[in-house]
Design an enzyme around this catalytic site. Structure first.
Site, PDB file in Angstrom:
ATOM      1  N   ASP A   1       0.723  -1.100  -0.081  1.00  0.00           N
ATOM      2  CA  ASP A   1      -0.026   0.126   0.099  1.00  0.00           C
ATOM      3  C   ASP A   1       0.816   1.185   0.020  1.00  0.00           C
ATOM      4  O   ASP A   1       0.504   2.098  -0.992  1.00  0.00           O
ATOM      5  CB  ASP A   1      -1.021   0.086   1.115  1.00  0.00           C
ATOM      6  CG  ASP A   1      -1.918  -1.091   1.296  1.00  0.00           C
ATOM      7  OD1 ASP A   1      -2.269  -1.500   0.155  1.00  0.00           O
ATOM      8  OD2 ASP A   1      -2.201  -1.393   2.307  1.00  0.00           O
TER       9      ASP A   1
ATOM     10  N   ARG B   1      -0.209   2.338  16.429  1.00  0.00           N
ATOM     11  CA  ARG B   1      -0.675   3.483  15.602  1.00  0.00           C
ATOM     12  C   ARG B   1      -0.423   4.854  16.253  1.00  0.00           C
ATOM     13  O   ARG B   1      -0.116   5.872  15.608  1.00  0.00           O
ATOM     14  CB  ARG B   1      -1.954   3.151  15.141  1.00  0.00           C
ATOM     15  CG  ARG B   1      -2.239   2.016  14.177  1.00  0.00           C
ATOM     16  CD  ARG B   1      -1.222   1.854  13.008  1.00  0.00           C
ATOM     17  NE  ARG B   1      -1.583   0.591  12.186  1.00  0.00           N
ATOM     18  CZ  ARG B   1      -0.449   0.334  11.439  1.00  0.00           C
ATOM     19  NH1 ARG B   1       0.426   0.729  11.249  1.00  0.00           N
ATOM     20  NH2 ARG B   1      -0.782  -0.867  10.679  1.00  0.00           N
TER      21      ARG B   1
ATOM     22  N   ASP C   1      -7.232   1.143  11.129  1.00  0.00           N
ATOM     23  CA  ASP C   1      -5.983   2.148  11.311  1.00  0.00           C
ATOM     24  C   ASP C   1      -6.098   3.492  10.553  1.00  0.00           C
ATOM     25  O   ASP C   1      -5.482   4.217  11.370  1.00  0.00           O
ATOM     26  CB  ASP C   1      -4.697   1.130  10.784  1.00  0.00           C
ATOM     27  CG  ASP C   1      -4.434  -0.036  11.317  1.00  0.00           C
ATOM     28  OD1 ASP C   1      -4.499  -0.003  12.466  1.00  0.00           O
ATOM     29  OD2 ASP C   1      -3.984  -1.197  10.622  1.00  0.00           O
TER      30      ASP C   1
ATOM     31  N   SER D   1      -2.401  -9.505   3.958  1.00  0.00           N
ATOM     32  CA  SER D   1      -2.022  -8.454   4.589  1.00  0.00           C
ATOM     33  C   SER D   1      -1.403  -8.635   5.700  1.00  0.00           C
ATOM     34  O   SER D   1      -2.143  -9.042   6.904  1.00  0.00           O
ATOM     35  CB  SER D   1      -3.070  -7.333   4.521  1.00  0.00           C
ATOM     36  OG  SER D   1      -2.781  -6.201   5.416  1.00  0.00           O
TER      37      SER D   1
HETATM   38  N1  ARG Z   1      -7.420  -6.106  12.838  1.00  0.00           N
HETATM   39  C1  ARG Z   1      -6.295  -5.481  13.440  1.00  0.00           C
HETATM   40  C2  ARG Z   1      -6.560  -4.168  14.085  1.00  0.00           C
HETATM   41  O1  ARG Z   1      -7.328  -3.545  13.646  1.00  0.00           O
HETATM   42  C3  ARG Z   1      -5.052  -5.409  12.429  1.00  0.00           C
HETATM   43  C4  ARG Z   1      -5.366  -4.530  11.429  1.00  0.00           C
HETATM   44  C5  ARG Z   1      -4.141  -4.734  10.515  1.00  0.00           C
HETATM   45  N2  ARG Z   1      -4.114  -5.936   9.859  1.00  0.00           N
HETATM   46  C6  ARG Z   1      -3.305  -6.372   8.688  1.00  0.00           C
HETATM   47  N3  ARG Z   1      -3.254  -7.553   8.500  1.00  0.00           N
HETATM   48  N4  ARG Z   1      -2.665  -5.608   8.040  1.00  0.00           N
HETATM   49  O2  ARG Z   1      -5.831  -3.812  14.844  1.00  0.00           O
END
Ligand code: ARG
Length: 391
Positions: A13, A92, A121, A173
């Site tokens: 990305d 984050r 995120d 991902s």
């Molecule tokens: N579901 C998790 C969260 O919201 C991870 C999100 C990112 N996941 C990923 N495979 N890139 O914190």
């Protein structure tokens, strides 16, 4: 020229974000936070430059992440929907904080990130940036661009000869940091598909896990892990070590259909060996040294705390107040817990604390019992009175 600071991971990305932003007239400065990712700083520098960034900051934030983000979550016992130790969510706000710092340093009025328009995120980074510097303008290319699937991003990257590692076949991902790995997409989108072995990073398969249990002893001082197997160690080193040991025994895998902040239910597979070992050990110790009122209330706090972290409200007043409560409970959380790791299981083996509230002379069924059995009847009569009244 308009300058934008892009939170860059080196993944698919954010790689596609660089040419996309440049095509729209931005000078792209990358900022990459190392929270335990897979790409080396050299690799990130090379890839960002090759993709067209004018400059890149790579900061090793692992220590700060462990001390200021993971540790409070560990003390609070933060687990989302029973199965997720919030590894991605915890990273984050830290990334957002440094993104805002780099923007200040570079005198940029734009920041950008590669979060998808459907995920948590984007919420976490946007909310944190808005709280830390409301003047910054946030660009989220994935909310705007025409590349609406990972397949089309891969196509775009190939046409532009961008350095990517994802292939269409292996289309997961993955977000990795020291506290855990989050894996989604690909075959995992079908709830009837069992995860395959290929995306896991920390853990080897249950089949390959040793047939012999391994003990680990974790020592805490006021809620902070300070030693592993009687060796003093800083928190970051302990996490790294426990990821290795736990990974060998296939500890800390979970598979969760979770509730995203944007309303979608999604399926994510996680692995977090060190996190689960430390959380279990910490909780075991708390069960010995905290009284029941504190334990029950702390459970309520843990639930709310995990929701706040999940929803990106790290910098909120409520989160800070809950931290104060949690910290006020941790003073007696000192002692040693021994756990056994065996084929994906974490089993309690020994508990030891000078602050233990457990009194053998009260609990025993043996001869040295000091509990006054005569008191029990009167206590129960009064305790049961409101329930036992005839209607
Ligand atoms: N579901 C998790 C969260 O919201 C991870 C999100 C990112 N996941 C990923 N495979 N890139 O914190």
């Amino acid at each position: 020229m308009k300058k934008v600071i892009l939170a860059y991971s080196g993944g698919l990305d954010t790689t596609c974000c660089i040419p996309w932003l440049k095509e729209r007239g931005y000078d792209v400065v990358c900022f990459s936070a190392n929270l335990g990712s897979e790409f080396s700083p050299q690799d990130l520098h090379k890839r960002a430059k090759k993709t067209g960034a004018s400059k890149i900051y790579v900061l090793d934030l692992q220590k700060e992440f462990a001390k200021d983000y993971i540790l409070p979550a560990l003390k609070a016992g933060a687990i989302y929907e029973d199965k997720y130790v919030l590894s991605t969510a915890l990273g984050r706000p830290l990334i957002a904080k440094h993104l805002v710092d780099v923007a200040r340093k570079e005198k940029a009025s734009f920041v950008a990130h590669g979060c998808t328009a459907k995920g948590n995120d984007q919420v976490r980074i946007d909310v944190a940036v808005k709280m830390l510097n409301p003047k910054l303008k946030i660009i989220a290319p994935l909310r705007e661009w025409e590349l609406t699937s990972r397949e089309s991003e891969i196509e775009y990257a190939k046409n532009k000869r961008l350095p990517i590692k994802t292939t269409k076949e292996k289309i997961y991902s993955i977000d990795k940091n020291i506290w855990g790995v989050s894996i989604e997409a690909g075959i995992l989108e079908d709830l009837e598909n069992e995860p395959k072995e290929d995306p896991y990073i920390f853990t080897q398969s249950l089949a390959k896990a040793p047939n012999k249990a391994e003990s680990v002893t974790i020592e805490f001082t006021s809620g902070v892990p300070v030693a592993l197997n009687n060796k003093k160690m800083d928190f970051l080193s302990m996490i790294e070590k426990l990821n290795k040991i736990g990974g060998k025994h296939c500890i800390g895998r979970s598979d969760l259909v979770e509730d995203r902040t944007v309303g979608i239910k999604s399926r994510e597979v996680y692995e977090a060996p060190a996190a689960w070992i430390l959380i279990k050990a910490h909780k075991e110790l708390e069960s010995v040294v905290l009284d029941k009122d504190v334990i029950y209330f702390k459970e309520i706090v843990a639930l709310r705390y995990s929701q706040l972290l999940y929803q990106g409200l790290w910098f909120s007043k409520l989160k800070m107040s809950l931290d104060s409560f949690v910290n006020s409970t941790q003073k007696p959380v000192t002692g040693k817990i021994t756990l056994k790791l065996y084929k994906g299981n974490i089993l309690i083996s020994k508990r030891c604390s000078k602050n233990s509230l457990y009194r053998k002379e009260l609990a025993t069924y043996g001869a040295k019992d000091e509990f006054n059995r005569d008191d029990a009847k009167g206590f129960i009569d009064i305790f049961a009175m409101p329930y036992a009244q005839r209607r």
